[in-house]
Design an enzyme around this catalytic site. Structure first.
Site, mmCIF file in Angstrom:
data_model
loop_
_atom_site.group_PDB
_atom_site.id
_atom_site.type_symbol
_atom_site.label_atom_id
_atom_site.label_comp_id
_atom_site.label_asym_id
_atom_site.label_seq_id
_atom_site.Cartn_x
_atom_site.Cartn_y
_atom_site.Cartn_z
ATOM 1 N N ASP A 1 -6.664 -6.884 4.223
ATOM 2 C CA ASP A 1 -7.792 -6.221 3.555
ATOM 3 C C ASP A 1 -8.710 -7.266 2.945
ATOM 4 O O ASP A 1 -9.933 -7.260 3.151
ATOM 5 C CB ASP A 1 -7.242 -5.275 2.471
ATOM 6 C CG ASP A 1 -8.343 -4.552 1.712
ATOM 7 O OD1 ASP A 1 -9.285 -4.065 2.375
ATOM 8 O OD2 ASP A 1 -8.268 -4.470 0.475
ATOM 9 N N TYR B 1 0.818 -1.214 0.000
ATOM 10 C CA TYR B 1 0.000 0.000 0.000
ATOM 11 C C TYR B 1 0.855 1.268 0.000
ATOM 12 O O TYR B 1 0.426 2.297 -0.510
ATOM 13 C CB TYR B 1 -0.892 0.041 1.251
ATOM 14 C CG TYR B 1 -2.225 -0.642 1.114
ATOM 15 C CD1 TYR B 1 -2.320 -1.973 0.723
ATOM 16 C CD2 TYR B 1 -3.399 0.039 1.405
ATOM 17 C CE1 TYR B 1 -3.542 -2.599 0.628
ATOM 18 C CE2 TYR B 1 -4.631 -0.587 1.307
ATOM 19 C CZ TYR B 1 -4.696 -1.903 0.916
ATOM 20 O OH TYR B 1 -5.913 -2.518 0.824
ATOM 21 N N ASP C 1 -12.642 -8.787 4.446
ATOM 22 C CA ASP C 1 -13.909 -8.753 3.694
ATOM 23 C C ASP C 1 -14.485 -10.159 3.584
ATOM 24 O O ASP C 1 -15.693 -10.366 3.706
ATOM 25 C CB ASP C 1 -13.705 -8.190 2.278
ATOM 26 C CG ASP C 1 -14.071 -6.705 2.158
ATOM 27 O OD1 ASP C 1 -13.815 -5.963 3.123
ATOM 28 O OD2 ASP C 1 -14.583 -6.294 1.100
ATOM 29 N N LYS D 1 2.845 -15.415 2.563
ATOM 30 C CA LYS D 1 3.046 -16.106 1.289
ATOM 31 C C LYS D 1 4.547 -16.357 1.187
ATOM 32 O O LYS D 1 5.217 -15.996 0.213
ATOM 33 C CB LYS D 1 2.499 -15.240 0.142
ATOM 34 C CG LYS D 1 2.483 -15.911 -1.223
ATOM 35 C CD LYS D 1 1.384 -16.962 -1.385
ATOM 36 C CE LYS D 1 1.564 -17.692 -2.705
ATOM 37 N NZ LYS D 1 0.605 -18.812 -2.877
ATOM 38 N N ASP E 1 -3.271 -18.198 0.581
ATOM 39 C CA ASP E 1 -4.268 -18.863 -0.275
ATOM 40 C C ASP E 1 -4.995 -19.954 0.510
ATOM 41 O O ASP E 1 -6.228 -20.062 0.463
ATOM 42 C CB ASP E 1 -3.626 -19.409 -1.575
ATOM 43 C CG ASP E 1 -2.327 -20.168 -1.353
ATOM 44 O OD1 ASP E 1 -1.803 -20.163 -0.221
ATOM 45 O OD2 ASP E 1 -1.826 -20.778 -2.325
HETATM 46 C C1 IPM Z 1 -10.574 -0.724 3.795
HETATM 47 C C2 IPM Z 1 -10.606 -0.193 2.383
HETATM 48 C C3 IPM Z 1 -9.379 0.659 2.120
HETATM 49 C C4 IPM Z 1 -8.179 -0.272 2.209
HETATM 50 C C5 IPM Z 1 -9.354 1.431 0.789
HETATM 51 C C6 IPM Z 1 -10.605 2.216 0.559
HETATM 52 C C7 IPM Z 1 -8.155 2.347 0.727
HETATM 53 O O1 IPM Z 1 -10.751 -1.218 1.468
HETATM 54 O O2 IPM Z 1 -10.557 0.075 4.745
HETATM 55 O O3 IPM Z 1 -10.600 -1.952 3.964
HETATM 56 O O4 IPM Z 1 -7.826 -0.943 1.215
HETATM 57 O O5 IPM Z 1 -7.570 -0.311 3.265
HETATM 58 MN MN MN Z 2 -11.136 -3.169 2.366
#
Ligand code: IPM
Ligand code: MN
Ligand code: NAD
Length: 354
Positions: free
Chosen positions: A245, A138, A249, A189, A221
């Site tokens: 990240d 990042y 999710d 990884k 993975d």
């Molecule tokens: C999160 C988001 C952010 C990230 C983006 C919007 C920069 O996806 O907070 O998870 O990748 O960290």
């Molecule tokens: Mn995110």
């Protein structure tokens, strides 16, 4: 306590409005907080021409904690990269040194059928993902798009982690595991990427200071697969910025919806920014449809970590449990037999439960 509120973009203002109502109830019951509001992301670009303007930076540095909705939207996706909403978010994380991102994936029993996974796979789920937030690909330099030696355009980003960055996030993860089931899984990884092989080496070294915590390692993975195969094998997971990240999710769907996953982003002294793990959901923005519970649960984390007020945090979390038990559901967690409500009606229910 001074709290800076950043509504942001898309559904951000709608979900923040509900969390603010919760805060108002606590305040009327004696909680001592001062609040300020400022723009971040696209809203800040519209007002000041920058996604993290000076006014927001000054207030953020002066605050004890920040509560954020979400940033981003398709209308900003063609701006120069430094002007985009997401850059504002990365900038405030870096500016406040919020290197430790805690994303707890907890399944409330009432939502066992809202998950797309079988109830027996997810029931009782309680995982903490510790995501490093201010390093990795990042932020790594060099980055960009250039013309390579062969005369062809080429994009490039750089994954990098220094030893001190890995050590400090490892300590956060081990300490969190000590307070839980004492199991830590470090995700890497290492079979392909030197950066993450180095990560594994340093985490293994830090483990010597935490003999009571059982450390394991898993390739990312496989971890993605294990999270849907048998998520309850995990207690605390620690990983870098990009893997964290993606895995968080994924883990959110184990809890029923991305609209349920809160987060805390902390510095060394528990100053923090608190935000739902989801984004600005442009597809449902402005329609009063969003689930505000991840934001309300993020406020609970704010009270716990930056406010050092466990009682207030538990009160908010209990109100969320109560509305779920009463059958209130926004569209993302709706199932037959429950009561479908809007974003603001969910806020009404939480306020009533408080
Ligand atoms: C999160 C988001 C952010 C990230 C983006 C919007 C920069 O996806 O907070 O998870 O990748 O960290
Ligand atoms: Mn995110
Ligand atoms: P998203 O999380 O915004 O949305 C993904 C899906 O989940 C959408 O269908 C959305 O409607 C749904 N969803 C998300 N939050 C919800 C909620 N509270 N209630 C009900 N449904 C919800 O991810 P995306 O679509 O990939 O990104 C949209 C924008 O948000 C992009 O500009 C992205 O960069 C940004 N983003 C910001 C943050 C943040 O501010 N922390 C995080 C992720 C994405």
């Amino acid at each position: 306590m001074k709290i800076l509120i950043l509504p942001g973009d898309g559904i951000g203002p709608e979900i923040i409005a509900q969390a603010t109502r919760v805060l108002d109830v606590l305040r009327s019951d004696g909680l001592k907080v001062e609040t300020e509001t400022a723009p971040l992301g696209g809203a800040a670009y519209d007002q000041y021409g920058a996604p993290y303007p000076q006014v927001t930076q000054d207030l953020a540095r002066a605050a004890d904690a920040v509560l954020l909705g979400a940033v981003g939207g398709p209308q900003y996706d063609t701006l120069d990269r430094p002007l985009r909403p997401e850059r504002g978010l990365l900038a405030i994380r870096k500016d406040l040194n919020l290197f430790a991102n805690l994303r707890p994936a907890i399944l409330y029993p009432e939502l066992a059928n809202a998950s797309t996974l079988k109830p027996e796979v997810v029931s009782g789920l309680d995982i903490l993902i510790v995501r490093e937030l201010t390093g990795d690909i990042y932020f790594g330099q060099p980055r960009g798009v250039h013309v390579n030696e062969a005369g062809e355009r080429e994009g490039f980003n750089t994954m990098r982690y220094s030893e001190s960055e890995i050590r400090r996030i490892a300590h956060v993860a081990f300490k969190a595991a000590q307070k839980r089931q004492k199991k830590l899984c470090s995700v890497d990884k290492a079979n392909v990427l030197e950066t993450t092989e180095f990560w594994k080496e340093i985490v293994t070294d830090v483990a010597k200071e935490y003999p009571d915590v059982a450390l394991s390692h898993m390739y990312v993975d496989n971890a993605a697969m294990q999270l849907v195969r048998n998520p309850k094998q995990f207690d605390v997971m620690v990983t870098g910025n990009i893997f964290g990240d993606i895995l968080s999710d994924e883990a959110s769907m184990l809890t029923g919806s991305i609209g349920m996953l809160p987060s805390a982003s902390l510095d060394q002294n528990n100053k923090g920014m608190y935000e739902p793990s989801h984004g600005s959901a442009p597809d449902i923005a402005g329609k009063n449809l969003a689930n505000p519970l991840a934001t309300i649960l993020s406020l609970a984390m704010l009270l716990r970590y930056s406010g050092n007020n466990e009682a207030a945090a538990v009160r908010v979390e209990n109100a969320v449990k109560a509305v779920l038990a009463q059958g209130y559901r926004t569209g993302d967690i709706f199932e037959a037999g429950t009561n479908k409500v809007s974003c603001s009606e969910m806020g009404d229910a939480v306020v009533a439960a408080l």
